[in-house]
Structures are given as structure tokens and as C-alpha cells.
Design a protein around this motif. Structure first.
Motif, mmCIF file in Angstrom:
data_model
loop_
_atom_site.group_PDB
_atom_site.id
_atom_site.type_symbol
_atom_site.label_atom_id
_atom_site.label_comp_id
_atom_site.label_asym_id
_atom_site.label_seq_id
_atom_site.Cartn_x
_atom_site.Cartn_y
_atom_site.Cartn_z
ATOM 1 N N MET A 59 -4.945 -11.355 0.610
ATOM 2 C CA MET A 59 -5.854 -11.639 -0.489
ATOM 3 C C MET A 59 -5.050 -12.038 -1.720
ATOM 4 O O MET A 59 -4.041 -11.444 -2.030
ATOM 5 N N SER A 60 -5.501 -13.079 -2.428
ATOM 6 C CA SER A 60 -4.741 -13.583 -3.565
ATOM 7 C C SER A 60 -4.835 -12.630 -4.733
ATOM 8 O O SER A 60 -5.755 -11.821 -4.845
ATOM 9 N N GLU A 61 -3.839 -12.742 -5.637
ATOM 10 C CA GLU A 61 -3.821 -11.888 -6.821
ATOM 11 C C GLU A 61 -5.068 -12.109 -7.661
ATOM 12 O O GLU A 61 -5.609 -11.175 -8.250
ATOM 13 N N ALA A 62 -5.558 -13.354 -7.713
ATOM 14 C CA ALA A 62 -6.726 -13.671 -8.528
ATOM 15 C C ALA A 62 -7.962 -12.930 -8.050
ATOM 16 O O ALA A 62 -8.895 -12.699 -8.813
ATOM 17 N N THR B 225 -18.726 1.490 -6.148
ATOM 18 C CA THR B 225 -18.132 1.441 -4.817
ATOM 19 C C THR B 225 -16.707 0.902 -4.910
ATOM 20 O O THR B 225 -16.496 -0.239 -5.342
ATOM 21 N N PHE B 226 -15.752 1.724 -4.515
ATOM 22 C CA PHE B 226 -14.356 1.301 -4.542
ATOM 23 C C PHE B 226 -14.046 0.446 -3.322
ATOM 24 O O PHE B 226 -14.711 0.526 -2.291
ATOM 25 N N ALA B 227 -12.988 -0.399 -3.453
ATOM 26 C CA ALA B 227 -12.646 -1.339 -2.388
ATOM 27 C C ALA B 227 -11.127 -1.483 -2.305
ATOM 28 O O ALA B 227 -10.405 -1.210 -3.280
ATOM 29 N N PRO B 228 -10.603 -1.938 -1.157
ATOM 30 C CA PRO B 228 -9.139 -2.005 -0.966
ATOM 31 C C PRO B 228 -8.432 -2.991 -1.866
ATOM 32 O O PRO B 228 -7.226 -2.856 -2.099
ATOM 33 N N GLU B 229 -9.139 -3.992 -2.392
ATOM 34 C CA GLU B 229 -8.467 -4.987 -3.230
ATOM 35 C C GLU B 229 -8.324 -4.523 -4.681
ATOM 36 O O GLU B 229 -7.863 -5.287 -5.531
ATOM 37 N N GLN B 230 -8.668 -3.286 -4.967
ATOM 38 C CA GLN B 230 -8.648 -2.792 -6.346
ATOM 39 C C GLN B 230 -7.403 -1.958 -6.648
ATOM 40 O O GLN B 230 -6.832 -1.326 -5.770
ATOM 41 N N VAL B 231 -7.019 -1.997 -7.921
ATOM 42 C CA VAL B 231 -6.070 -1.037 -8.488
ATOM 43 C C VAL B 231 -6.871 -0.189 -9.463
ATOM 44 O O VAL B 231 -7.508 -0.715 -10.374
ATOM 45 N N VAL B 232 -6.861 1.117 -9.261
ATOM 46 C CA VAL B 232 -7.692 2.028 -10.039
ATOM 47 C C VAL B 232 -6.802 2.860 -10.955
ATOM 48 O O VAL B 232 -5.868 3.521 -10.484
ATOM 49 N N VAL B 233 -7.074 2.830 -12.249
ATOM 50 C CA VAL B 233 -6.336 3.618 -13.231
ATOM 51 C C VAL B 233 -7.228 4.759 -13.703
ATOM 52 O O VAL B 233 -8.342 4.530 -14.184
ATOM 53 N N ALA C 187 -11.461 6.334 -4.088
ATOM 54 C CA ALA C 187 -10.665 5.107 -4.182
ATOM 55 C C ALA C 187 -9.570 5.087 -3.125
ATOM 56 O O ALA C 187 -9.328 4.049 -2.484
ATOM 57 N N GLU C 188 -8.903 6.221 -2.924
ATOM 58 C CA GLU C 188 -7.853 6.282 -1.907
ATOM 59 C C GLU C 188 -8.436 6.069 -0.519
ATOM 60 O O GLU C 188 -7.855 5.342 0.305
ATOM 61 N N ALA C 189 -9.582 6.676 -0.239
ATOM 62 C CA ALA C 189 -10.225 6.516 1.065
ATOM 63 C C ALA C 189 -10.627 5.066 1.319
ATOM 64 O O ALA C 189 -10.616 4.592 2.463
ATOM 65 N N ALA C 190 -10.946 4.346 0.239
ATOM 66 C CA ALA C 190 -11.338 2.942 0.371
ATOM 67 C C ALA C 190 -10.145 2.025 0.555
ATOM 68 O O ALA C 190 -10.311 0.830 0.847
ATOM 69 N N GLY C 191 -8.925 2.546 0.367
ATOM 70 C CA GLY C 191 -7.728 1.733 0.525
ATOM 71 C C GLY C 191 -7.183 1.137 -0.747
ATOM 72 O O GLY C 191 -6.244 0.338 -0.719
#
Length: 331
Positions: free
Chosen positions: A1-4, A65-73, A88-92
Motif C-alpha cells: 500500500m502506498s504512503e499516500a 474502526t481501526f485498520a492495518p494501514e493506520q499509524v495510531v498515536v 488498533a494492534e489487533a487490526a494490524g
């Protein structure tokens, strides 16, 4: 998946560090407005936040809903933050804990972007922890002396912002009342007046006589500097809003060569030397300022100096943004 296509999700909007965090994200063009998600508790009354000339709505954390393409702070603590971390961790997703939710959890990799960012590649989980602001500053300040470092004794004068946004608002209200000739209302959670005062401790004392923040500072530094370096700390709270100052007593394995120490510190990453720095000098800066360098009169192996920095902008927000950039780009 692209950074964008990646997203940055910030949990906890009512935090003093949010404003500088958004400023640096925008200044460095780390993400676009379309990539930013802001979350807060359902019953919180939080206005949309301006980012890159856009109003970013604040969504309900409980319904997100969290997703694997996310960075969560994580900028918030408590059970809700712990639940968000787990989801968030469970979602990847990658999770960066900037609020101390994982303090004491050795499975969360502690990352200082200038000192050990390569450890991200070897992280046991997709959960990273940011050092406390005091630990981040001290670790930078003593890093050039790492080869001969034996012990660090820290006297940290932390600003009221280190106690959270509620404490900032409380001190502002106390200051206004005192200037109006009224008695200041003391926050019962702190037990002391914050305005025009100095606190020997800003929180409850543990059985050891330390506070939890002092032990957290020691713990973070041991993880960053190595278990072979002895560390002790005392944290006082002073009546300023932002900017921290630490007096450091650093023991080396050999007699102090003051000019060598000065040269090493002068070449440190993001370090600047000044004769008599104040915390105000560092507010708004991206550097840690080192000064009052001198050999101890008690120990020929000990060098004393002070370090000052902007606890919110540099030691929290900037370090956070640098880690987020690495995660979005490489992971």
C-alpha cells in the motif's frame, strides 16, 4: 500500500501536546489533511481542529474502526486508551504510545528517534513507546558521553504543562485570581497552588519516597542508556507553563577532561552550547541547550551541567512526528 493511502490517527484531542504536534506535522508535510483522523471520547465537547487550512472533524473514539494501514498515536491515558491500543494492534495498525499507557511493559519498544530508531525493525509488537519528555531530553544530553558514562543523577525542574492541560488551565485561573487580589483555588488532585510556587513533587509519593514520574524517568533512561548506567532522579514542578530544565550530575569512568567533554557535547545531535541557558531560551526551539558545564568539586570523575528544552514541541511533538514519518515511509 502506498504512503499516500496511509492514515494517521490521533487519540486524545484535549492534550497540551496536540497543537505543537499538528504544527510540526504540517510544517514538515508529513501527511495531508485527508490522511488525518482525530478521535476523542463520545461525550467530549471538542471543536474541529484546523490542519493545513482544513477543519478536521473530531470523531467518536468508541465508534471508530481501526485498520492495518493506520499509524495510531495515543495522547490519552486510561481504560479507553488501553482499549483503543488493543483494538488498533489487533487490526494490524502501528501504535505509538506518547502518553505512558505502556510504561513498564517491556514488549512495547521504547524509541527515541535520534538514538535507537533502528529498533523499530526488530519490534516484538507493532506497539512503540515514546520516552517521557524529561527522559528524551536527558538521553540526548548525555548521549555524546555514552562510551564513558557510569551514572546520571537528575534534578528535573518540569513545567506545569508536564502535569497536563487541566493543570495548565488551573494555573492560569489561579494567576488571574491572584492578580485580581483574590485567593487562588487549589486543585485538590495536586494539593498545592501552582501559580507562583515550586513543588517538591507534583504527585503522590510512593513507598520509596519517589513519585511514579520519577521512577518512569529512571526506567526510560535505563532502557535508552543501558542497564550498566546507574540513574536516579528527582522531579520538581515550577510555576511556568512550558520549558523544562534539568541539572545533571554525570559520573564518568575516568577523570573529567572538561575540554573533551565540551567538545563531545558540542558535536551532539540537536545539542547547542550556551553559557547560562534558561528554559525560555528553548521554548519553540528544536534543540536541547547545554550550559553551566563544570567539573564537580566532590568527585574528579563527575561533570555537572544543565540541559533545557521545550518539553511539548521538541521532546514530545517532534519526536513523535519523526517516528510517525519513519512508520509511514518504511513500515
Amino acid at each position: 500500500m502506498s504512503e499516500a493511502a496511509r492514515e494517521l490517527v490521533i487519540v486524545g484531542i484535549d492534550n497540551a501536546a496536540l497543537s505543537p504536534l499538528l504544527e510540526i506535522l504540517e510544517e514538515r508535510d508529513t501527511i495531508s489533511a485527508n490522511q488525518l483522523r482525530l478521535l476523542e471520547l463520545e461525550d467530549s465537547e471538542v471543536e474541529p481542529q484546523v490542519f493545513a487550512n482544513r477543519n478536521i472533524p473530531v470523531q467518536e473514539l468508541e465508534k471508530f474502526t481501526f485498520a492495518p494501514e493506520q499509524v495510531v498515536v495515543l495522547l490519552r491515558t486510561g481504560e479507553v486508551a488501553q482499549a483503543a491500543l488493543a483494538a488498533a494492534e489487533a487490526a494490524g495498525a502501528w501504535v505509538l504510545d506518547a502518553a505512558g499507557n505502556t510504561r513498564g511493559d517491556e514488549t512495547a519498544t521504547l524509541i527515541h528517534p535520534l538514538l535507537n530508531s533502528a529498533e523499530i525493525a526488530h519490534a516484538e509488537r507493532h506497539v512503540l513507546a515514546l520516552p517521557s519528555a524529561g527522559a528524551a531530553m536527558v538521553a540526548e544530553a548525555v548521549a555524546p558521553l555514552a562510551e564513558s558514562l557510569q551514572a546520571v543523577d537528575i534534578q528535573l525542574n518540569q513545567p506545569v504543562s508536564a502535569l497536563g492541560k487541566v493543570a495548565i488551565d488551573s494555573m492560569a485561573a489561579q494567576t488571574a485570581r491572584m492578580f485580581s487580589g483574590q485567593d487562588a483555588e487549589v486543585d485538590p488532585a495536586i494539593g498545592h497552588r501552582l501559580a507562583f510556587n515550586q513543588l517538591s513533587a507534583g504527585e503522590a509519593l510512593l513507598a520509596s519516597g519517589h513519585t511514579l514520574s520519577e521512577l518512569a524517568l529512571v526506567h526510560d533512561l535505563r532502557r535508552l542508556l543501558g542497564e550498566s548506567v546507574a540513574v536516579d532522579a528527582c522531579i520538581n514542578t515550577v510555576s511556568v507553563f512550558h520549558g523544562q530544565l534539568a541539572n545533571l550530575r554525570v559520573a564518568l569512568h575516568e577523570d573529567v577532561d572538561l575540554e573533551k567533554v565540551r567538545a563531545l557535547l558540542g558535536n551532539g545531535a540537536r545539542l547547542q552550547l550556551a553559557e547560562q541557558p534558561s528554559a525560555e531560551d528553548a521554548v519553540g526551539s528544536e534543540a536541547t541547550i547545554i550550559g553551566r558545564l563544570r567539573q564537580s568539586l566532590l568527585n574528579s570523575h563527575q561533570v555537572n551541567f544543565c540541559a533545557v528544552s521545550d518539553n511539548l514541541r521538541k521532546d514530545l511533538a517532534m519526536n513523535c512526528v519523526q517516528i510517525v514519518h519513519l512508520l509511514l515511509k518504511n513500515y
